[in-house]
Design an enzyme around this catalytic site. Structure first.
Site, PDB file in Angstrom:
ATOM      1  N   GLU A   1       0.896  -1.162   0.000  1.00 37.04           N
ATOM      2  CA  GLU A   1       0.000   0.000   0.000  1.00 37.04           C
ATOM      3  C   GLU A   1       0.928   1.203   0.000  1.00 37.04           C
ATOM      4  O   GLU A   1       1.609   1.469   0.991  1.00 37.04           O
ATOM      5  CB  GLU A   1      -0.879  -0.017   1.268  1.00 37.04           C
ATOM      6  CG  GLU A   1      -1.736   1.233   1.418  1.00 37.04           C
ATOM      7  CD  GLU A   1      -2.359   1.360   2.816  1.00 37.04           C
ATOM      8  OE1 GLU A   1      -2.747   0.337   3.435  1.00 37.04           O
ATOM      9  OE2 GLU A   1      -2.447   2.510   3.298  1.00 37.04           O
TER      10      GLU A   1
ATOM     11  N   ARG B   1       1.496  10.149   0.979  1.00 41.29           N
ATOM     12  CA  ARG B   1       1.944  11.114   1.991  1.00 41.29           C
ATOM     13  C   ARG B   1       3.171  11.848   1.487  1.00 41.29           C
ATOM     14  O   ARG B   1       3.729  12.685   2.186  1.00 41.29           O
ATOM     15  CB  ARG B   1       2.287  10.381   3.294  1.00 41.29           C
ATOM     16  CG  ARG B   1       1.073   9.762   3.929  1.00 41.29           C
ATOM     17  CD  ARG B   1       1.399   9.006   5.177  1.00 41.29           C
ATOM     18  NE  ARG B   1       0.322   8.080   5.444  1.00 41.29           N
ATOM     19  CZ  ARG B   1       0.291   7.265   6.469  1.00 41.29           C
ATOM     20  NH1 ARG B   1       1.293   7.238   7.327  1.00 41.29           N
ATOM     21  NH2 ARG B   1      -0.726   6.447   6.630  1.00 41.29           N
TER      22      ARG B   1
ATOM     23  N   LYS C   1     -10.672  -0.848   6.560  1.00 40.26           N
ATOM     24  CA  LYS C   1      -9.380  -0.698   7.230  1.00 40.26           C
ATOM     25  C   LYS C   1      -9.718  -0.193   8.631  1.00 40.26           C
ATOM     26  O   LYS C   1     -10.343   0.868   8.771  1.00 40.26           O
ATOM     27  CB  LYS C   1      -8.529   0.336   6.485  1.00 40.26           C
ATOM     28  CG  LYS C   1      -7.306   0.807   7.271  1.00 40.26           C
ATOM     29  CD  LYS C   1      -6.410   1.700   6.426  1.00 40.26           C
ATOM     30  CE  LYS C   1      -5.292   2.300   7.283  1.00 40.26           C
ATOM     31  NZ  LYS C   1      -4.103   2.632   6.515  1.00 40.26           N
TER      32      LYS C   1
HETATM   33  C1  3PG Z   1      -1.095   3.489   8.015  1.00 39.04           C
HETATM   34  O1  3PG Z   1      -1.330   4.544   7.480  1.00 39.04           O
HETATM   35  O2  3PG Z   1      -1.719   2.474   7.675  1.00 39.04           O
HETATM   36  C2  3PG Z   1      -0.166   3.470   9.177  1.00 39.04           C
HETATM   37  O3  3PG Z   1       0.669   4.588   9.191  1.00 39.04           O
HETATM   38  C3  3PG Z   1       0.636   2.241   9.319  1.00 39.04           C
HETATM   39  O4  3PG Z   1       0.767   2.084  10.675  1.00 39.04           O
HETATM   40  P1  3PG Z   1       2.108   1.535  11.334  1.00 39.04           P
HETATM   41  O5  3PG Z   1       3.223   2.437  10.824  1.00 39.04           O
HETATM   42  O6  3PG Z   1       1.875   1.658  12.811  1.00 39.04           O
HETATM   43  O7  3PG Z   1       2.285   0.120  10.871  1.00 39.04           O
END
Ligand code: 3PG
Length: 207
Positions: free
Chosen positions: A41, A45, A128
């Site tokens: 994914e 950003r 999600k």
């Molecule tokens: C996301 O946007 O899905 C999260 O930033 C991922 O979360 P994590 O960095 O805690 O795995």
């Protein structure tokens, strides 16, 4: 949709990527493929997201989606670049409608029953659950599964090698998202061997 969901259920873990330089996208894809997890994914950003999706999609084994999509324009750009699924951090009606109308699987971010009601409205099968650990983790998913028995969850946020198995043991969880094997610091320092090592460890763990 169902073919993609089968693949996601098979992967069990979806690497969540924040990439600053699109030139790192191809070596990153190679590391994920070599590590046995050809899926990502790619979050919108950074300005490099669109180009990174384009580069990663050139690898036929890779299943590349776009994350952190906040508007239709980004969703369109992501799909034009080759993204085969869309993830959002929260529920956005316009982005959801764009995905539904264009037959692009979408996993909207939710953490409340009200937001899950929106998924029902659009007949979307997977949410999600974000940010998972901060919003009560597995206990919250168990509670939400009661009134929403047909929705499956892709919890993301605070999930790592220490807690992922607990999540995956729940049948309502299709897969978990996580960034621990593809941390942006590792990508920026071009530590692709380390990314491959962490990826294959993750694959072994969830097998
Ligand atoms: C996301 O946007 O899905 C999260 O930033 C991922 O979360 P994590 O960095 O805690 O795995």
């Amino acid at each position: 949709m169902s073919h993609l969901l089968d693949k996601i259920a098979e992967f069990k873990v979806i690497p969540v990527v924040k990439i600053d330089n699109a030139t790192d996208a191809a070596p990153l894809a190679k590391a994920l493929i070599a590590g046995g997890l050809p899926v990502a994914e790619v979050t919108f950003r950074t300005d490099a997201a669109e180009e990174a999706i384009k580069e990663m999609s050139k690898f036929s084994e890779m299943v590349v989606g776009a994350g952190t999509i906040t508007c239709v324009e980004q969703a369109q750009k992501a799909c034009d670049a080759g993204a085969v699924f869309i993830v959002t951090a929260g529920f956005n009606r316009l982005v959801t409608e764009f995905a539904v109308e264009n037959n692009i699987p979408i996993f909207p971010g939710v953490c409340t029953p009200t937001e899950l009601m929106y998924l029902l409205e659009y007949k979307l099968p997977v949410a999600k659950f974000f940010p998972a650990e901060q919003f009560g983790g597995l206990n919250t998913i168990k509670a939400l599964s009661g009134p929403f028995p047909n929705i499956r969850f892709m919890p993301t946020g605070g999930i790592n090698e220490k807690n992922i198995l607990e999540y995956l043991a729940n049948p309502k969880i299709i897969a978990c998202g996580g960034s621990w094997m593809v941390k942006d610091t590792l990508i920026n320092e071009q530590k692709f061997d380390e990314i491959q090592r962490l990826t294959s460890e993750a694959v072994k763990l969830v097998k």
